[in-house]
Motif scaffolding. Structure first.
Motif, PDB file in Angstrom:
ATOM      1  N   ARG A  46     -13.594 -22.873 -22.858  1.00 25.38           N
ATOM      2  CA  ARG A  46     -14.761 -22.481 -24.882  1.00 25.38           C
ATOM      3  C   ARG A  46     -13.180 -23.276 -25.082  1.00 25.38           C
ATOM      4  O   ARG A  46     -12.802 -23.816 -26.053  1.00 25.38           O
ATOM      5  CB  ARG A  46     -15.604 -22.347 -24.615  1.00 25.38           C
ATOM      6  N   ASP A  47     -12.174 -21.910 -25.074  1.00 23.34           N
ATOM      7  CA  ASP A  47     -10.635 -21.799 -25.839  1.00 23.34           C
ATOM      8  C   ASP A  47     -10.266 -20.949 -25.907  1.00 23.34           C
ATOM      9  O   ASP A  47      -9.967 -19.908 -26.133  1.00 23.34           O
ATOM     10  CB  ASP A  47     -11.489 -20.939 -26.956  1.00 23.34           C
ATOM     11  N   PRO A  48      -8.605 -21.722 -24.454  1.00 22.69           N
ATOM     12  CA  PRO A  48      -8.221 -21.089 -24.078  1.00 22.69           C
ATOM     13  C   PRO A  48      -7.305 -19.975 -24.630  1.00 22.69           C
ATOM     14  O   PRO A  48      -6.533 -18.921 -24.657  1.00 22.69           O
ATOM     15  CB  PRO A  48      -7.397 -21.926 -23.344  1.00 22.69           C
ATOM     16  N   PHE A  49      -6.431 -20.041 -25.998  1.00 18.57           N
ATOM     17  CA  PHE A  49      -5.463 -20.130 -26.502  1.00 18.57           C
ATOM     18  C   PHE A  49      -6.207 -18.357 -27.409  1.00 18.57           C
ATOM     19  O   PHE A  49      -4.889 -17.273 -26.908  1.00 18.57           O
ATOM     20  CB  PHE A  49      -4.961 -20.145 -28.248  1.00 18.57           C
ATOM     21  N   PRO A  50      -7.242 -18.572 -27.893  1.00 21.69           N
ATOM     22  CA  PRO A  50      -6.810 -16.440 -27.949  1.00 21.69           C
ATOM     23  C   PRO A  50      -7.253 -15.306 -26.751  1.00 21.69           C
ATOM     24  O   PRO A  50      -6.586 -14.648 -26.835  1.00 21.69           O
ATOM     25  CB  PRO A  50      -8.127 -15.879 -28.716  1.00 21.69           C
ATOM     26  N   GLU A  51      -7.957 -15.954 -25.144  1.00 18.73           N
ATOM     27  CA  GLU A  51      -7.931 -15.227 -24.145  1.00 18.73           C
ATOM     28  C   GLU A  51      -6.436 -15.374 -23.841  1.00 18.73           C
ATOM     29  O   GLU A  51      -6.344 -14.386 -23.637  1.00 18.73           O
ATOM     30  CB  GLU A  51      -9.024 -15.982 -23.284  1.00 18.73           C
ATOM     31  N   ILE A  52      -5.716 -16.381 -23.556  1.00 21.23           N
ATOM     32  CA  ILE A  52      -4.563 -16.205 -23.373  1.00 21.23           C
ATOM     33  C   ILE A  52      -3.581 -15.701 -24.102  1.00 21.23           C
ATOM     34  O   ILE A  52      -2.451 -14.542 -23.380  1.00 21.23           O
ATOM     35  CB  ILE A  52      -3.434 -17.187 -23.021  1.00 21.23           C
ATOM     36  N   GLN A  53      -3.546 -15.185 -25.168  1.00 17.17           N
ATOM     37  CA  GLN A  53      -2.737 -14.157 -26.892  1.00 17.17           C
ATOM     38  C   GLN A  53      -3.201 -12.557 -25.503  1.00 17.17           C
ATOM     39  O   GLN A  53      -2.009 -12.703 -25.978  1.00 17.17           O
ATOM     40  CB  GLN A  53      -3.244 -14.262 -28.018  1.00 17.17           C
ATOM     41  N   LYS A  54      -4.232 -12.599 -25.471  1.00 16.01           N
ATOM     42  CA  LYS A  54      -4.788 -11.130 -25.291  1.00 16.01           C
ATOM     43  C   LYS A  54      -3.857 -10.732 -23.719  1.00 16.01           C
ATOM     44  O   LYS A  54      -3.368  -9.631 -23.344  1.00 16.01           O
ATOM     45  CB  LYS A  54      -6.067 -11.474 -24.649  1.00 16.01           C
ATOM     46  N   VAL A  55      -3.487 -11.913 -23.032  1.00 13.71           N
ATOM     47  CA  VAL A  55      -3.215 -11.741 -21.415  1.00 13.71           C
ATOM     48  C   VAL A  55      -1.402 -11.277 -22.063  1.00 13.71           C
ATOM     49  O   VAL A  55      -0.829 -11.138 -21.411  1.00 13.71           O
ATOM     50  CB  VAL A  55      -2.998 -12.978 -21.242  1.00 13.71           C
ATOM     51  N   GLU A  56      -1.204 -12.229 -23.300  1.00  5.85           N
ATOM     52  CA  GLU A  56       0.433 -11.947 -23.244  1.00  5.85           C
ATOM     53  C   GLU A  56       0.762 -11.101 -23.466  1.00  5.85           C
ATOM     54  O   GLU A  56       1.408  -9.384 -23.131  1.00  5.85           O
ATOM     55  CB  GLU A  56       0.303 -12.595 -24.177  1.00  5.85           C
ATOM     56  N   ARG A  57      -0.129  -9.865 -24.173  1.00 10.99           N
ATOM     57  CA  ARG A  57      -0.385  -8.494 -25.002  1.00 10.99           C
ATOM     58  C   ARG A  57      -0.245  -7.727 -23.874  1.00 10.99           C
ATOM     59  O   ARG A  57       0.430  -6.985 -24.148  1.00 10.99           O
ATOM     60  CB  ARG A  57      -1.073  -8.486 -25.949  1.00 10.99           C
ATOM     61  N   PHE A  58      -1.188  -8.142 -23.304  1.00 14.05           N
ATOM     62  CA  PHE A  58      -1.209  -6.476 -22.110  1.00 14.05           C
ATOM     63  C   PHE A  58      -0.264  -6.645 -20.710  1.00 14.05           C
ATOM     64  O   PHE A  58       0.205  -5.344 -20.703  1.00 14.05           O
ATOM     65  CB  PHE A  58      -2.580  -7.081 -20.966  1.00 14.05           C
ATOM     66  N   LEU A  59       0.149  -7.848 -21.262  1.00 12.43           N
ATOM     67  CA  LEU A  59       1.892  -8.251 -19.831  1.00 12.43           C
ATOM     68  C   LEU A  59       3.116  -7.258 -20.592  1.00 12.43           C
ATOM     69  O   LEU A  59       3.628  -7.659 -20.364  1.00 12.43           O
ATOM     70  CB  LEU A  59       2.084  -9.274 -19.746  1.00 12.43           C
ATOM     71  N   LYS A  60       2.833  -7.404 -21.966  1.00 11.96           N
ATOM     72  CA  LYS A  60       3.369  -7.061 -23.359  1.00 11.96           C
ATOM     73  C   LYS A  60       5.259  -8.021 -22.962  1.00 11.96           C
ATOM     74  O   LYS A  60       6.206  -7.997 -22.768  1.00 11.96           O
ATOM     75  CB  LYS A  60       4.161  -5.390 -22.426  1.00 11.96           C
ATOM     76  N   LEU A  61       4.671  -9.108 -22.804  1.00 14.39           N
ATOM     77  CA  LEU A  61       5.282 -10.680 -23.326  1.00 14.39           C
ATOM     78  C   LEU A  61       5.405 -11.005 -24.965  1.00 14.39           C
ATOM     79  O   LEU A  61       4.746 -10.397 -25.721  1.00 14.39           O
ATOM     80  CB  LEU A  61       4.394 -11.526 -22.578  1.00 14.39           C
ATOM     81  N   SER A  62       6.257 -11.619 -25.092  1.00 12.92           N
ATOM     82  CA  SER A  62       6.402 -12.003 -26.593  1.00 12.92           C
ATOM     83  C   SER A  62       5.462 -13.249 -26.857  1.00 12.92           C
ATOM     84  O   SER A  62       5.370 -13.960 -25.775  1.00 12.92           O
ATOM     85  CB  SER A  62       7.922 -12.750 -26.548  1.00 12.92           C
ATOM     86  N   PRO A  63       5.106 -13.951 -27.439  1.00 12.55           N
ATOM     87  CA  PRO A  63       4.373 -14.057 -27.882  1.00 12.55           C
ATOM     88  C   PRO A  63       4.982 -15.952 -27.548  1.00 12.55           C
ATOM     89  O   PRO A  63       5.513 -16.669 -28.986  1.00 12.55           O
ATOM     90  CB  PRO A  63       3.229 -14.401 -29.522  1.00 12.55           C
ATOM     91  N   GLN A  64       4.830 -16.484 -27.020  1.00 16.35           N
ATOM     92  CA  GLN A  64       5.649 -18.055 -26.124  1.00 16.35           C
ATOM     93  C   GLN A  64       4.185 -18.962 -26.444  1.00 16.35           C
ATOM     94  O   GLN A  64       5.200 -20.051 -26.359  1.00 16.35           O
ATOM     95  CB  GLN A  64       6.385 -17.760 -25.555  1.00 16.35           C
ATOM     96  N   ILE A  65       3.490 -18.409 -25.745  1.00 18.16           N
ATOM     97  CA  ILE A  65       2.262 -20.002 -26.141  1.00 18.16           C
ATOM     98  C   ILE A  65       1.857 -20.183 -26.974  1.00 18.16           C
ATOM     99  O   ILE A  65       1.167 -18.958 -27.899  1.00 18.16           O
ATOM    100  CB  ILE A  65       1.679 -19.122 -24.971  1.00 18.16           C
ATOM    101  N   HIS A  66       1.470 -20.957 -27.798  1.00 21.48           N
ATOM    102  CA  HIS A  66       1.030 -21.736 -29.110  1.00 21.48           C
ATOM    103  C   HIS A  66      -0.791 -21.993 -28.650  1.00 21.48           C
ATOM    104  O   HIS A  66      -0.769 -23.237 -27.466  1.00 21.48           O
ATOM    105  CB  HIS A  66       1.897 -22.522 -29.645  1.00 21.48           C
ATOM    106  N   PRO A  67      -0.858 -22.730 -29.522  1.00 23.06           N
ATOM    107  CA  PRO A  67      -2.488 -23.827 -29.578  1.00 23.06           C
ATOM    108  C   PRO A  67      -1.802 -25.101 -29.560  1.00 23.06           C
ATOM    109  O   PRO A  67      -2.725 -26.077 -28.593  1.00 23.06           O
ATOM    110  CB  PRO A  67      -2.898 -23.439 -31.099  1.00 23.06           C
ATOM    111  N   SER A  68      -0.268 -25.692 -29.863  1.00 20.98           N
ATOM    112  CA  SER A  68      -0.240 -26.805 -29.228  1.00 20.98           C
ATOM    113  C   SER A  68       0.422 -27.333 -27.985  1.00 20.98           C
ATOM    114  O   SER A  68       0.002 -28.562 -27.546  1.00 20.98           O
ATOM    115  CB  SER A  68       1.423 -27.142 -29.904  1.00 20.98           C
ATOM    116  N   ASN A  69      -0.222 -25.897 -27.444  1.00 22.68           N
ATOM    117  CA  ASN A  69      -0.260 -25.714 -25.555  1.00 22.68           C
ATOM    118  C   ASN A  69      -1.380 -26.564 -24.942  1.00 22.68           C
ATOM    119  O   ASN A  69      -1.151 -26.462 -24.187  1.00 22.68           O
ATOM    120  CB  ASN A  69       0.318 -24.642 -24.795  1.00 22.68           C
ATOM    121  N   PHE A  70      -1.618 -26.178 -25.679  1.00 21.40           N
ATOM    122  CA  PHE A  70      -3.833 -26.612 -25.114  1.00 21.40           C
ATOM    123  C   PHE A  70      -3.937 -28.383 -25.713  1.00 21.40           C
ATOM    124  O   PHE A  70      -3.470 -28.343 -27.318  1.00 21.40           O
ATOM    125  CB  PHE A  70      -4.119 -25.682 -25.421  1.00 21.40           C
ATOM    126  N   TYR A  71      -4.648 -29.149 -24.876  1.00 19.62           N
ATOM    127  CA  TYR A  71      -5.312 -30.396 -25.925  1.00 19.62           C
ATOM    128  C   TYR A  71      -6.498 -30.073 -24.731  1.00 19.62           C
ATOM    129  O   TYR A  71      -7.207 -30.064 -23.308  1.00 19.62           O
ATOM    130  CB  TYR A  71      -4.742 -31.849 -26.425  1.00 19.62           C
TER     131      TYR A  71
END
Length: 316
Positions: A231-256
């Motif tokens: 339904r709304d991928p970006f918030p879920e991917i943000q959580k994954v980035e934090r869990f994996l200790k990755l810098s926030p590099q994925i943005h809402p503009s990556n999804f359409y």
């Protein structure tokens, strides 16, 4: 000689006793090599047999630091594709089935390493095999490789997952021009829900999760809400980035949202791409009474799962 050394290292790396709960990293007996040292030796020796395992730019193959363990028809491919948008992620293209297929597991960690992509030292190597979550022997095997590994588990409403499971198998038969029974025929036996149907067992999440929690603490397993990812991928991917200790590099503009396909697609460096046409297929029509039976069947198992993981999901 290198082959003999690799065999010796892998023999040492095999645990003699399978722990009933996670051990603490760095508590090896005095004089024994640490898990990390063993893995480095495996990687070094395996590279001797991989002519393309190292590249001039310093990239090399690494054992995965993260595995997407499941669940089948939960959205694992979508999760991997979205995670691959991150420049610090190197993902294995295919499902490796190392820990659940005996033929592959018998080849040892050197073979597993050879299935991984080339990556830079700063990148996180990820592989996904959805069958891992429901395979009883896999948690112990993953733990013996790396007890500190971070695991990703993506789950959907159990009833919806069953229908997706059926849909995939049905279309596989159609493509091969083979007959396959209707959804009612596989779900019902003698007027009752067919509890022997494998797809039902795969959706009993609490049963499989208990097995994983025997070897890994809950904070090592991040559960992605597959329904929310659709339904709304970006918030879920943000959580994954934090869990994996990755810098926030994925943005809402990556999804359409692709209106034709009916789900979100990806946009990476100006290039648009969507999941394969086999993803997001419409489910077969199911009689409402049968659907209610399915929802009732999963009601108590879902409650047990919620208690096990300390959170709830918007499932029927």
């Amino acid at each position: 000689m290198a082959v003999l050394l690799l065999g010796a290292v892998l023999l040492v790396a095999q645990p003699q006793v399978v722990p009933s709960r996670p051990t603490t990293v760095g508590t090896e007996p005095p004089g024994q090599p640490s898990q990390q040292e063993l893995l480095r030796k495996v990687a070094t020796l395996a590279d001797d047999h991989l002519p393309d395992s190292a590249a001039p730019n310093g990239s090399a193959r690494q054992l995965p630091q993260t595995i997407i363990i499941g669940v089948r028809k939960g959205g694992t491919r979508a999760l991997l594709e979205m995670l691959s948008l991150h420049p610090d992620v190197a993902a294995a293209e295919n499902e490796v089935h190392f820990f659940d297929w005996e033929e592959h597991y018998s080849h040892g960690l050197g073979w597993y390493l050879s299935q991984m992509p080339l990556s830079s030292p700063h990148q996180l190597t990820v592989e996904k095999t959805p069958a891992y979550f429901t395979s009883p022997k896999v948690p112990a095997r993953v733990h013996s490789m790396n007890p500190a590994i971070r695991l990703l588990l993506i789950l959907r409403d159990p009833s919806e997952r069953v229908l997706s499971d059926y849909t995939q198998v049905f279309y596989n038969h159609v493509q091969k021009r083979k007959p396959y029974p209707s959804i009612e025929e596989v779900l019902v036996r003698d007027g009752r829900l067919n509890v022997d149907y494998k797809a039902l067992n795969r959706s009993l999440y609490h049963v499989h999760m208990q097995n994983w929690l025997r070897f890994f603490p809950l904070h090592h397993i991040h559960i992605v809400d597959g329904d929310q990812l659709i339904r709304d991928p970006f918030p879920e991917i943000q959580k994954v980035e934090r869990f994996l200790k990755l810098s926030p590099q994925i943005h809402p503009s990556n999804f359409y949202f692709n209106k034709t396909k009916g789900f979100y697609c990806l946009r990476d460096s100006g290039r648009d791409r969507c999941l394969h046409e086999s993803k997001g297929r419409a489910h077969p029509h199911v009689d409402p009474k049968l659907l209610n039976k399915l929802h009732e069947y999963f009601h108590e198992p879902n409650k047990k799962f919620f208690e096990l993981v300390g959170r709830t999901f918007d499932w029927h």
